[in-house]
Design an enzyme around this catalytic site. Structure first.
Site, short mmCIF file in Angstrom:
data_model
loop_
_atom_site.label_atom_id
_atom_site.label_comp_id
_atom_site.label_asym_id
_atom_site.label_seq_id
_atom_site.Cartn_x
_atom_site.Cartn_y
_atom_site.Cartn_z
N ASP A 120 -26.98 -10.53 14.17
CA ASP A 120 -27.02 -11.10 15.52
C ASP A 120 -25.83 -12.03 15.68
OD1 ASP A 120 -28.59 -11.23 17.88
OD2 ASP A 120 -29.40 -13.18 17.31
N TYR A 132 -23.73 -15.38 16.52
CA TYR A 132 -24.09 -16.80 16.58
C TYR A 132 -24.48 -17.16 18.01
CZ TYR A 132 -21.70 -17.21 12.02
OH TYR A 132 -21.30 -17.07 10.72
N PHE A 159 -20.33 -12.94 11.16
CA PHE A 159 -20.16 -14.07 10.25
C PHE A 159 -18.96 -14.96 10.60
CE2 PHE A 159 -22.54 -11.08 7.47
CZ PHE A 159 -23.64 -11.88 7.19
#
Length: 224
Positions: free
Chosen positions: A66, A68, A79
């Site tokens: 998902d 941020y 990431f």
């Protein structure tokens, strides 16, 4: 929503853009926008992973779940955060493992664009999220789209390394032909699970060993 996506991916994924699930996802996002919901990443970066890593350049697929959901964090690469944004805890653990595995120094930024430019497809299963509401777009159709991406990479390419960190990513293993690709699995780098097998997994050096063995240029993991 005009699909501004690199032509190499557009050619591979063209059938998907007219399917009901994709059109429903587009419609949902339009409704969110009409309701003045804040969506991350910005619309221009929904397909950043594909525009930064063209299909023919893919060497590695790193799967996230998902985007941020905090302000300024998401920019379409799993990431990764833009320059100037503090690396979230999972990314800190990624850098810790990278350093322990390869000796690469801790970078000054959490921006992983340099990896993406070298062929690391930084793919989230969901490409959007509502601000401050994790997994809020997990069921709007993105998973079907990104599952097709994994399937197409597996079908049409050879000697790709798939990095599956955590239970969610590992559920995608069934989409991958392991007779011609390498799957590396570990715990998620989250502080809640990193000590259960992520730290010490040595996936960065294992990835490069496999690439070199197959006559493919390795990834320069440094971000300096």
């Amino acid at each position: 929503m005009d699909v501004k996506i690199d032509s190499s991916w557009k050619n591979v994924l063209k059938p998907e853009f007219g399917k009901p699930y994709f059109l429903e996802a587009v419609g949902f996002l339009r409704m969110e926008k009409a309701a003045c919901k804040t969506i991350y990443p910005p619309g221009s970066l929904f397909f950043n992973a594909f525009n930064t890593t063209p299909f023919e350049s893919v060497k590695v697929v790193l799967l996230g779940q998902d985007p941020y959901h905090g302000h300024g964090q998401a920019h379409g690469l799993c990431f990764s955060v833009p320059d100037g944004i503090a690396p979230p805890p999972s990314l800190v653990n990624i850098f810790k493992e990278l350093h322990n595995d390869t000796g690469v120094p801790f970078p000054g930024s959490g921006n992983l664009t340099r990896w993406a430019q070298q062929g690391v497809l930084l793919l989230n299963s969901s490409l959007t999220v509502r601000a401050n509401e994790p997994m809020s777009h997990a069921k709007i159709g993105w998973a079907q789209f990104t599952d097709m991406i994994i399937t197409k990479v597996s079908e049409l390419k050879e000697n790709i390394i798939f990095l599956l960190w955590g239970k969610f990513a590992q559920e995608k293993q069934a989409l991958i032909d392991e007779t011609k690709h390498l799957v590396l699995k570990a715990a998620h780098p989250s502080p809640f699970s990193a000590n259960n097998g992520f730290l010490g997994c040595r996936h960065f050096s294992k990835t490069n060993d496999y690439l070199v063995k197959n006559g493919i240029d390795p990834i320069d993991w440094s971000l300096q």
